[in-house]
Design a protein around this motif. Sequence first.
Motif, PDB file in Angstrom:
ATOM      1  N   THR A 118      64.228  23.657  48.104  1.00 50.91           N
ATOM      2  CA  THR A 118      63.164  24.644  47.892  1.00 50.91           C
ATOM      3  C   THR A 118      63.196  25.279  46.502  1.00 50.91           C
ATOM      4  O   THR A 118      62.223  25.929  46.109  1.00 50.91           O
ATOM      5  CB  THR A 118      63.264  25.757  48.943  1.00 50.91           C
ATOM      6  OG1 THR A 118      64.581  26.320  48.913  1.00 50.91           O
ATOM      7  CG2 THR A 118      62.968  25.196  50.327  1.00 50.91           C
ATOM      8  N   ARG A 127      46.208  20.422  43.552  1.00 53.52           N
ATOM      9  CA  ARG A 127      47.097  19.905  44.593  1.00 53.52           C
ATOM     10  C   ARG A 127      48.558  19.942  44.118  1.00 53.52           C
ATOM     11  O   ARG A 127      49.460  20.282  44.891  1.00 53.52           O
ATOM     12  CB  ARG A 127      46.684  18.480  44.956  1.00 53.52           C
ATOM     13  CG  ARG A 127      47.491  17.868  46.096  1.00 53.52           C
ATOM     14  CD  ARG A 127      47.143  16.415  46.304  1.00 53.52           C
ATOM     15  NE  ARG A 127      47.965  15.867  47.362  1.00 53.52           N
ATOM     16  CZ  ARG A 127      47.616  15.801  48.643  1.00 53.52           C
ATOM     17  NH1 ARG A 127      46.433  16.257  49.019  1.00 53.52           N
ATOM     18  NH2 ARG A 127      48.405  15.284  49.554  1.00 53.52           N
ATOM     19  N   LYS A 141      49.735  23.546  44.434  1.00 49.25           N
ATOM     20  CA  LYS A 141      50.002  23.981  45.809  1.00 49.25           C
ATOM     21  C   LYS A 141      51.268  23.329  46.371  1.00 49.25           C
ATOM     22  O   LYS A 141      52.065  23.987  47.046  1.00 49.25           O
ATOM     23  CB  LYS A 141      48.793  23.668  46.692  1.00 49.25           C
ATOM     24  CG  LYS A 141      47.588  24.537  46.438  1.00 49.25           C
ATOM     25  CD  LYS A 141      46.643  24.585  47.640  1.00 49.25           C
ATOM     26  CE  LYS A 141      46.184  23.221  48.063  1.00 49.25           C
ATOM     27  NZ  LYS A 141      45.197  23.299  49.177  1.00 49.25           N
ATOM     28  N   ASP A 142      51.444  22.031  46.097  1.00 47.83           N
ATOM     29  CA  ASP A 142      52.620  21.344  46.630  1.00 47.83           C
ATOM     30  C   ASP A 142      53.907  21.904  46.020  1.00 47.83           C
ATOM     31  O   ASP A 142      54.938  21.992  46.703  1.00 47.83           O
ATOM     32  CB  ASP A 142      52.523  19.842  46.353  1.00 47.83           C
ATOM     33  CG  ASP A 142      51.518  19.167  47.278  1.00 47.83           C
ATOM     34  OD1 ASP A 142      51.157  19.774  48.296  1.00 47.83           O
ATOM     35  OD2 ASP A 142      51.088  18.041  46.970  1.00 47.83           O
ATOM     36  N   TYR A 163      53.500  26.470  46.532  1.00 44.11           N
ATOM     37  CA  TYR A 163      53.212  26.976  47.877  1.00 44.11           C
ATOM     38  C   TYR A 163      54.120  26.307  48.906  1.00 44.11           C
ATOM     39  O   TYR A 163      54.695  26.964  49.756  1.00 44.11           O
ATOM     40  CB  TYR A 163      51.746  26.726  48.247  1.00 44.11           C
ATOM     41  CG  TYR A 163      50.794  27.787  47.727  1.00 44.11           C
ATOM     42  CD1 TYR A 163      50.080  28.597  48.594  1.00 44.11           C
ATOM     43  CD2 TYR A 163      50.610  27.982  46.363  1.00 44.11           C
ATOM     44  CE1 TYR A 163      49.207  29.575  48.125  1.00 44.11           C
ATOM     45  CE2 TYR A 163      49.751  28.943  45.881  1.00 44.11           C
ATOM     46  CZ  TYR A 163      49.046  29.739  46.769  1.00 44.11           C
ATOM     47  OH  TYR A 163      48.193  30.709  46.295  1.00 44.11           O
ATOM     48  N   SER A 164      54.203  24.971  48.827  1.00 42.45           N
ATOM     49  CA  SER A 164      54.998  24.230  49.805  1.00 42.45           C
ATOM     50  C   SER A 164      56.442  24.038  49.371  1.00 42.45           C
ATOM     51  O   SER A 164      57.295  23.692  50.203  1.00 42.45           O
ATOM     52  CB  SER A 164      54.352  22.856  50.060  1.00 42.45           C
ATOM     53  OG  SER A 164      53.009  23.005  50.485  1.00 42.45           O
ATOM     54  N   GLY A 165      56.741  24.204  48.094  1.00 38.68           N
ATOM     55  CA  GLY A 165      58.100  24.009  47.607  1.00 38.68           C
ATOM     56  C   GLY A 165      58.526  22.561  47.549  1.00 38.68           C
ATOM     57  O   GLY A 165      59.718  22.261  47.420  1.00 38.68           O
ATOM     58  N   ASN A 166      57.565  21.642  47.596  1.00 36.45           N
ATOM     59  CA  ASN A 166      57.876  20.210  47.542  1.00 36.45           C
ATOM     60  C   ASN A 166      57.761  19.743  46.090  1.00 36.45           C
ATOM     61  O   ASN A 166      56.781  19.118  45.686  1.00 36.45           O
ATOM     62  CB  ASN A 166      56.918  19.434  48.446  1.00 36.45           C
ATOM     63  CG  ASN A 166      57.400  18.017  48.695  1.00 36.45           C
ATOM     64  OD1 ASN A 166      58.249  17.498  47.979  1.00 36.45           O
ATOM     65  ND2 ASN A 166      56.842  17.379  49.718  1.00 36.45           N
ATOM     66  N   GLN A 224      57.424  15.778  45.419  1.00 35.36           N
ATOM     67  CA  GLN A 224      56.087  15.228  45.597  1.00 35.36           C
ATOM     68  C   GLN A 224      55.157  15.687  44.478  1.00 35.36           C
ATOM     69  O   GLN A 224      54.351  14.904  43.978  1.00 35.36           O
ATOM     70  CB  GLN A 224      55.520  15.653  46.954  1.00 35.36           C
ATOM     71  CG  GLN A 224      54.126  15.096  47.240  1.00 35.36           C
ATOM     72  CD  GLN A 224      53.697  15.353  48.665  1.00 35.36           C
ATOM     73  OE1 GLN A 224      54.382  14.942  49.604  1.00 35.36           O
ATOM     74  NE2 GLN A 224      52.572  16.038  48.839  1.00 35.36           N
TER      75      GLN A 224
END
Length: 320
Positions: A72, A278, A281-282, A285-288, A291
């Motif tokens: 993360t 995108r 956000k990835d 927001y998503s911590g990826n 990716q």
Amino acid sequence: MLKSPAQSTPTTPLSVEKTKNKLKAQEAHFSLNAKDKYFAWIFLGPSLLILGVFIFYPMFRTLYLSLFLTNTVGKATVFVGLSNYINLLTSADYISSVGVTLFYVFAVTIITIALGLLLANLASKRLPGIGIFRTLFSATMGVSVSVAAIFWLFIFNPSTGFLSLISTWMHLPQIPWLTNPTAAMWAVIITTVWMNLGFTFLILLGAMSSVPTTLYEAANIEGASSRFQFFHITVPSISPTLFFVSIITLIESFKSFGLIDLMTKGGPTNATNMLVYRIYKDAFYSGNYAQASAESIILTIIIAAFTYLQFKVLEKWVNY
């Protein structure tokens, strides 16, 4: 008293030889020594340091992270090779984002160049008060992304917006500009075109002003129409500028982020979820981060591929 040609001093082979010897002596006197490279590093060092920290290191770090799984906080944990790329390229959601982005980029590029060309052609006419219109057409260059987004959000407001009031006055159905997927896409396209139009207009107007007036005078004598002059004189004469503007507009469209974040946040139903948004956000927001890094590399390849195609295809129509 003026000298006659017979009295003027001719250039003899001896004087030519003296000049050559003098130049050789000057070249021999000018030589690089070992200390010069240190001065080169002193002058180039700050620029190379900035490029290395803010360009090259993030680029290679992104490529490195795209080959791993990350935690993360963005630290690489497990090496997975090309799995991140395979997962993205086989994801229907990601392919949808690619399609949305391509539609947005082509629409913005074509409309911006077409409107910029039209406005520049109108503003190039020598008419009374045309300077006011030139200022108005280029005024969007001084508007920030946040101000433009707020301005157009008021216009697209379904209850108090300007377009809503016009629709009510003309007894037309209301368009849910920011809640309907198709309408939201066109709302973002219209706003982006409005933002980019000032720069495109100004560049094309400058190119048109450099076209020789003798070409138009000759065309007028031959009885050529204004439309013929535009497509056979103006456009070919400014084709290098059109080529430059098309590349810049396409690349900037791929990198659009601010308007999307402030107006739609990628919605509704991911209808405006462009590739750059995108990635944002990835990652945040998503911590990826893995990716998001793979998506960044794919976006870089896409931009490079389309830029290469522009050079291979459009450059054939450029007249230098």
